[in-house]
Design an enzyme around this catalytic site. Structure first.
Site, PDB file in Angstrom:
ATOM      1  N   TRP A  77      -2.257  -2.822  -1.626  1.00 59.63           N
ATOM      2  CA  TRP A  77      -2.108  -4.309  -1.820  1.00 59.63           C
ATOM      3  C   TRP A  77      -2.978  -4.936  -0.907  1.00 59.63           C
ATOM      4  CZ3 TRP A  77       0.203  -8.122   1.183  1.00 59.63           C
ATOM      5  CH2 TRP A  77       0.689  -9.219   0.419  1.00 59.63           C
TER       6      TRP A  77
ATOM      7  N   GLU B 172       8.662 -14.944 -10.451  1.00 59.65           N
ATOM      8  CA  GLU B 172       7.914 -13.993  -9.925  1.00 59.65           C
ATOM      9  C   GLU B 172       7.410 -12.997 -11.071  1.00 59.65           C
ATOM     10  OE1 GLU B 172       9.790 -10.805  -7.468  1.00 59.65           O
ATOM     11  OE2 GLU B 172      11.494 -11.082  -8.326  1.00 59.65           O
TER      12      GLU B 172
ATOM     13  N   LYS C  36      13.530 -14.632  -9.742  1.00 59.17           N
ATOM     14  CA  LYS C  36      13.291 -13.558 -11.008  1.00 59.17           C
ATOM     15  C   LYS C  36      12.373 -14.169 -11.931  1.00 59.17           C
ATOM     16  CE  LYS C  36      14.208 -10.595  -9.600  1.00 59.17           C
ATOM     17  NZ  LYS C  36      14.738 -10.791  -8.378  1.00 59.17           N
TER      18      LYS C  36
ATOM     19  N   HIS D 140      18.061 -36.397  -5.270  1.00 53.51           N
ATOM     20  CA  HIS D 140      17.654 -36.764  -3.825  1.00 53.51           C
ATOM     21  C   HIS D 140      15.981 -36.540  -3.967  1.00 53.51           C
ATOM     22  CE1 HIS D 140      21.604 -38.081  -2.350  1.00 53.51           C
ATOM     23  NE2 HIS D 140      21.760 -36.736  -2.726  1.00 53.51           N
TER      24      HIS D 140
ATOM     25  N   LYS E  35       6.213  -4.067  -4.127  1.00 52.27           N
ATOM     26  CA  LYS E  35       7.838  -3.878  -3.860  1.00 52.27           C
ATOM     27  C   LYS E  35       8.399  -3.891  -2.428  1.00 52.27           C
ATOM     28  CE  LYS E  35      11.860  -2.372  -5.492  1.00 52.27           C
ATOM     29  NZ  LYS E  35      12.489  -3.431  -6.165  1.00 52.27           N
TER      30      LYS E  35
ATOM     31  N   CYS F  82       0.752  -1.061   0.055  1.00 49.80           N
ATOM     32  CA  CYS F  82       0.038   0.128   0.041  1.00 49.80           C
ATOM     33  C   CYS F  82       0.970   1.348  -0.073  1.00 49.80           C
ATOM     34  CB  CYS F  82      -0.883   0.069   1.151  1.00 49.80           C
ATOM     35  SG  CYS F  82      -2.070  -1.311   1.187  1.00 49.80           S
TER      36      CYS F  82
ATOM     37  N   GLU G  14      18.326 -16.892  -6.867  1.00 48.73           N
ATOM     38  CA  GLU G  14      17.746 -15.661  -7.342  1.00 48.73           C
ATOM     39  C   GLU G  14      17.566 -15.534  -8.815  1.00 48.73           C
ATOM     40  OE1 GLU G  14      16.833 -13.284  -6.027  1.00 48.73           O
ATOM     41  OE2 GLU G  14      17.173 -11.502  -7.379  1.00 48.73           O
TER      42      GLU G  14
ATOM     43  N   ASN H  51      -1.694   2.147   5.398  1.00 58.09           N
ATOM     44  CA  ASN H  51      -0.604   1.081   4.937  1.00 58.09           C
ATOM     45  C   ASN H  51      -0.350   0.155   6.342  1.00 58.09           C
ATOM     46  OD1 ASN H  51       1.643  -0.230   4.007  1.00 58.09           O
ATOM     47  ND2 ASN H  51       3.188   1.311   4.360  1.00 58.09           N
ATOM     48  N   GLY H  52      -0.454  -1.147   6.184  1.00 55.61           N
ATOM     49  CA  GLY H  52      -0.213  -1.714   7.610  1.00 55.61           C
ATOM     50  C   GLY H  52      -1.101  -2.685   7.664  1.00 55.61           C
TER      51      GLY H  52
ATOM     52  N   ARG I  37       4.033  -0.194  -4.659  1.00 56.94           N
ATOM     53  CA  ARG I  37       3.744  -0.690  -3.250  1.00 56.94           C
ATOM     54  C   ARG I  37       2.472  -1.640  -3.477  1.00 56.94           C
ATOM     55  NH1 ARG I  37       6.779   2.206   0.312  1.00 56.94           N
ATOM     56  NH2 ARG I  37       5.340   1.317   2.086  1.00 56.94           N
TER      57      ARG I  37
HETATM   58  O1  M6R Z   1      13.084  -4.097   0.488  1.00 51.99           O
HETATM   59  P1  M6R Z   1      13.750  -5.540   0.770  1.00 51.99           P
HETATM   60  O2  M6R Z   1      15.238  -5.685   0.137  1.00 51.99           O
HETATM   61  O3  M6R Z   1      13.954  -5.575   2.412  1.00 51.99           O
HETATM   62  O4  M6R Z   1      12.815  -6.394   0.198  1.00 51.99           O
HETATM   63  C1  M6R Z   1      12.854  -7.851   0.547  1.00 51.99           C
HETATM   64  C2  M6R Z   1      12.201  -8.478  -0.491  1.00 51.99           C
HETATM   65  O5  M6R Z   1      10.769  -8.365  -0.394  1.00 51.99           O
HETATM   66  C3  M6R Z   1      12.630  -8.431  -1.986  1.00 51.99           C
HETATM   67  O6  M6R Z   1      13.949  -8.669  -2.142  1.00 51.99           O
HETATM   68  C4  M6R Z   1      11.712  -9.311  -2.946  1.00 51.99           C
HETATM   69  O7  M6R Z   1      12.102 -10.598  -2.837  1.00 51.99           O
HETATM   70  C5  M6R Z   1      12.269  -8.639  -4.597  1.00 51.99           C
HETATM   71  N1  M6R Z   1      11.541  -7.617  -4.582  1.00 51.99           N
HETATM   72  C6  M6R Z   1      11.745  -9.820  -5.493  1.00 51.99           C
HETATM   73  O8  M6R Z   1      12.516  -9.501  -6.710  1.00 51.99           O
END
Ligand code: M6R
Length: 605
Positions: free
Chosen positions: A74, A485, A482, A501, A600, A2, A478, A100-101, A27
């Site tokens: 969100w 997501e 990518k 395994h 984000k 949010c 990672e 937000n929260g 957000r």
């Molecule tokens: O702002 P942050 O680095 O603490 O966010 C942590 C995760 O939410 C963030 O790294 C998320 O996994 C990525 N946006 C994914 O690409």
């Protein structure tokens, strides 16, 4: 999670709010709305869907309110819908609130408010705040806010307006970010500065439980008892272009191509006279560290997994990398001679902040690696090493990740140097190679056409497996994140030796396996794993430097890397995977900047 924006001024404010909401859309983008203070009361407009849907509604109406609050959602409590969109309003629509929260005690509060005769029209936790404000409102919104929040538990950034106090916005925060901005004849508030940067660079981050009253002429700050307080102002020196697409189709591709510069900005200022220097991190302190825990979430956690290997290798200090949401609840063993490194792009991730606070109870020091100056993680840590990546707007993290890695690499080298475990000649050699990384990142991006071609071949896959060994193992985690997501292709990353395994049962004819091979000592082992999946009909894509590719049997295609020293490979090996994910996403018709269900900045647990 949010985004909130607000402005109190003298001209119609709706276009400014729409613009601010667009900047905050990363957000959350389940719904958008605003409340405007205009003649005759509050005008509330809200719509399920993206900010542009709201914008189209507003264009038909020409609202002339000169103060307003906006929200992009969100969804947490209640599905995305017009009813659950913010602002939430009181029964007679004279009070509006954006939030937000998460209000954790919303259920008992809701029950109590219903007993007092209030009617609920949404499924949101936010609606209890509106009714509490109505309950306490006796002609002074600040007093009502102070009384209402004293009954809340959980996290919130709240902004409220009342029809009987036109032109005034009252806002407050606890465990969720909120910044106020000072303009000329108008003043602002927002979840983060990206929404304000076109209007002001003079901002102030609200402290925990602070209440701010924003009017066209003034911003006054109070503590939770209503006493006036002063907070330091910050100057934002971001380039506006950094928060715009500048001709790129998406922020994600722009940000991937910004990696060479971001790496330069993060590495070069810290290298002087053949040495790495971190401002504010004392050498004696580094020497005293006995153990390290790295806490983070998502991509930042993956950076921490790579960092762990570097630190242990160079300094022989035991390191554990923990997912922040697990660390906080697993009764960790705390000790004052331990260092906690919190890695967080936004510096506002609720779980990372909670892990930081949990760790601090043991008396140890916290080092933040974050991209956002003045963020909660930065403020609550003892030391900060900033990643100078510039604003990262796309939900999928790219340049923040590689710059996080560069900071962790430099830190590992420094720890190795002060502990005497990294010989000077090795240190000098690594530093020399590190300085080449921005150029190597650039060369890797020059090879983007390979990823594009590969994506054309594979974007219809439904399962992809990433395998690697050593430093490649966290790098494939990672890479896999990518892909899943932004393209919604199911993908998993496994240590290559672990595949047999269990997970190898899922490999069948045509399954794509992406193998990463940058570690010469482990090349032969990985080659055997490639043969194993090949024998089960997999198609194998290899991410490796040109030398390795020639030696690997059974590889169907290669995403090439320029030649890079093994230790530094994670700083660039993710780039072809980022590109591959991006092209798969766009070929599947998705918006890689705003993947479904994601936000984000994850400011709720
Ligand atoms: O702002 P942050 O680095 O603490 O966010 C942590 C995760 O939410 C963030 O790294 C998320 O996994 C990525 N946006 C994914 O690409």
């Amino acid at each position: 999670m949010c985004g909130i924006v607000g402005c109190a001024g003298r001209k119609p404010v709706a276009p400014l709010l729409v613009d601010g909401l667009k900047a905050l859309e990363y957000r959350g983008y389940d719904s958008a709305g605003m409340a405007l203070s205009q003649e005759g009361g509050l005008l509330v407009l809200k719509k399920k869907g993206r900010v542009t849907t709201l914008e189209n509604e507003i264009k038909k109406m020409f609202p002339n309110g000169t103060a307003g609050i906006g929200h992009t959602r969100w969804a947490t409590h209640g599905e995305p819908s017009d009813e659950n969109a913010h602002p939430q309003v009181s029964e007679n629509e004279d009070i509006a609130v954006v939030h937000n929260g998460i209000i954790e005690n919303y259920a008992p509060l809701k029950k109590w408010l219903i007993e007092q005769g209030y009617k609920f029209t949404s499924e949101t936790d936010t609606e209890v705040v509106v009714h509490l404000l109505s309950y306490y409102y006796k002609g002074d919104l600040v007093q009502a806010m102070l009384q209402a929040v004293s009954r809340l538990s959980g996290s919130y950034a709240l902004a409220a307006m009342c029809a009987t106090e036109p032109g005034k916005i009252v806002c407050t925060r606890r465990e969720s970010p909120l910044v106020v901005g000072f303009g000329k004849g108008e003043n602002y508030l927002a979840s983060d500065v990206s929404a304000l940067i076109k209007h002001t660079r003079d901002v102030c981050y609200l402290g925990e439980n602070d209440v701010a009253v924003v009017t066209p002429d003034d911003i006054s700050l109070f503590d939770c008892d209503g006493n006036p307080v002063q907070r330091e102002h910050s100057h934002i020196d971001w380039d506006i272009a950094a928060s715009e697409k500048c001709g790129y189709e998406h922020f994600m591709i722009k940000e991937m191509f910004e990696q060479p510069q971001a790496l330069k900005n993060t590495i070069l200022p810290r290298v002087t006279e053949g040495r790495i220097r971190f401002d504010g991190i004392d050498e004696g302190f580094l020497r005293s560290i006995k153990r390290i825990v790295i806490c983070a979430c998502g991509t930042a956690y993956h950076a921490g997994l790579v960092g762990r290997r570097w630190i242990e290798d160079f300094s022989r200090i035991p390191v554990e990398t923990d997912i922040a949401s697990e660390y906080r609840y697993r009764n960790p063993i705390l000790s004052p001679d331990e260092l906690c490194i919190v890695v967080s792009q936004s510096g506002e991730t609720a779980d990372s902040i909670a892990a930081l606070r949990t760790f601090k109870k043991g008396g140890g020091k916290v080092l933040a690696i974050t991209n956002v100056v003045g963020s909660t993680v930065a403020r609550e840590s003892d030391m900060v090493a900033y990643t100078w990546a510039g604003p990262e707007i796309a939900v999928a993290s790219t340049k923040a990740y590689t710059t996080q890695l560069s900071v962790l690499f430099m830190l590992a080298m420094e720890l190795g140097r002060v502990k005497g475990t990294l010989p000077q000649s090795k240190y000098d050699g690594l530093l020399n190679e590190l300085l080449k990384i921005p150029e190597l990142a650039s060369k890797t991006l020059d090879l983007s056409s390979y990823a594009k071609i590969a994506a054309k071949r594979h974007y219809t896959q439904s399962n992809v497996f990433f395998i690697g060994r050593g430093l490649d193992q966290p790098a494939t985690m990672e890479s896999s994140l990518k892909l899943k997501e932004i393209s919604y292709i199911h993908s998993e990353a496994l240590p290559a030796g672990e595949l047999k395994h269990g997970t190898i049962a899922l490999i069948e004819k045509g399954t794509l396996v992406v193998a990463m091979s940058t570690q010469s000592a482990l090349k032969e082992k990985l080659a055997s794993n490639i043969k194993e999946v090949k024998a089960r009909g997999a198609q194998v894509m290899l991410i490796s430097s040109e030398d390795t590719e020639k030696t690997m049997d059974g590889v169907d295609e290669v995403l090439p890397l320029p030649k890079v020293e093994d230790e530094l490979a994670p700083l660039i090996s993710v780039i072809p995977a980022q590109l591959f994910a991006y092209y798969c996403s766009t070929l599947r018709g998705y918006d890689p900047d705003k993947p479904r269900n994601l936000a984000k900045s994850v400011t709720v647990e």
